[in-house]
Design an enzyme around this catalytic site. Sequence first.
Site, PDB file in Angstrom:
ATOM      1  N   HIS A  88       0.437  -0.969  -0.103  1.00 30.30           N
ATOM      2  CA  HIS A  88      -0.254   0.131  -0.118  1.00 30.30           C
ATOM      3  C   HIS A  88       1.041   0.872  -0.282  1.00 30.30           C
ATOM      4  O   HIS A  88       0.661   2.091  -0.598  1.00 30.30           O
ATOM      5  CB  HIS A  88      -0.524   0.115   1.135  1.00 30.30           C
ATOM      6  CG  HIS A  88      -1.869  -0.472   1.394  1.00 30.30           C
ATOM      7  ND1 HIS A  88      -2.000  -2.289   0.621  1.00 30.30           N
ATOM      8  CD2 HIS A  88      -3.443  -0.759   1.364  1.00 30.30           C
ATOM      9  CE1 HIS A  88      -3.517  -2.664   0.681  1.00 30.30           C
ATOM     10  NE2 HIS A  88      -4.465  -1.966   0.436  1.00 30.30           N
ATOM     11  N   HIS A 120       1.286  -4.204   8.613  1.00 28.17           N
ATOM     12  CA  HIS A 120       2.553  -3.848   8.475  1.00 28.17           C
ATOM     13  C   HIS A 120       3.411  -2.957  10.047  1.00 28.17           C
ATOM     14  O   HIS A 120       2.040  -2.469  10.656  1.00 28.17           O
ATOM     15  CB  HIS A 120       2.951  -3.044   7.360  1.00 28.17           C
ATOM     16  CG  HIS A 120       2.696  -3.608   6.655  1.00 28.17           C
ATOM     17  ND1 HIS A 120       3.252  -4.818   5.718  1.00 28.17           N
ATOM     18  CD2 HIS A 120       1.387  -2.996   5.336  1.00 28.17           C
ATOM     19  CE1 HIS A 120       3.222  -5.183   4.656  1.00 28.17           C
ATOM     20  NE2 HIS A 120       1.645  -4.327   4.409  1.00 28.17           N
TER      21      HIS A 120
END
Length: 315
Positions: free
Chosen positions: A180, A234
């Site tokens: 992303h 993450h």
Amino acid sequence: MPRNDLAAGSAICFSNRPGFLGALGRFCQRSYAADYVALICLIVGWIWIQLFVNPFHRMFYLDNKSIQYPFAEVERVPVLWSIIYAGVIPFLILCTWAAMFRPGSHKVHVTILGFFVALMLTSFLTDVIKNAVGRPRPDLISRCNPRKGTAEDALVAWTVCTQTNIHVLQEGWRSFPSGHSSFSFSGLGYLSYFFSGQMHVFRPRTDLGRCLLALCPFLLALMIAISRLDDYRHDVYDVTCGSILGLIVAYFSYRRYYPPLRSPTCDIPYDKSDKTPDGFAKLPDDEEQQVQRQGESSHSWDEEAYQLGGSTTAQ
């Protein structure tokens, strides 16, 4: 002979050949066919990775607190919306710019081509690194659902997982770098570079409004990257490296078609017919030019002196 001169000479010799090879060389020199071929190769490679490549599965400890975060069923920015935010919206903005200002077909062509190259090159590099590194996500334990009785203080392999959803399980080892983050900073970062060049943001005494407008895409990309921390997909290291990767690729793709942002002509793309575009060919420096001028002046002075001496002797 410098390397750039050798490359240019070989390209010229190739284009001067008769027949099919010469026609192909001339076509590649005058068009962006090679860029489109490379772009298609990136797309095919990315699709192949998505379909056939599994990540490297690092061993892990069940008592590792850094991978015990909960699995978010609903993401703040799903994959589809990240594509819309960083891909579709910037593309529509570029199309709107082209329709409003009508800058010319060449400028529109290279701008949109560079945008798609940035997106696909970033996606390809990100997925290659993801699968090669195989770093566990912060929510790996929740994804894995390890078998009961598995030792918590010993290294275990992915085979202890009971997760039936293969996609959810495999994604557990694709943490580094953040896709992303890299994708958002690639598409929106390219748009920010483009705004900076068109508005001459780095020109002295540029007004603050232009600078803020050029930074808006960066801010949106930053918010998308931060959402990956909020969803525990993450950690900071993954997001930071993904953001840097996207920024580097976006700048690389932008600079292939446009001059530096501090250039007085930063809003004008390179012309394909230019034999020596700025930054891609070696030009003689000041010392070389000075030596050439001295040689030419001394040569002309010798000729004048010789003619003067000959005329004196004749008298």
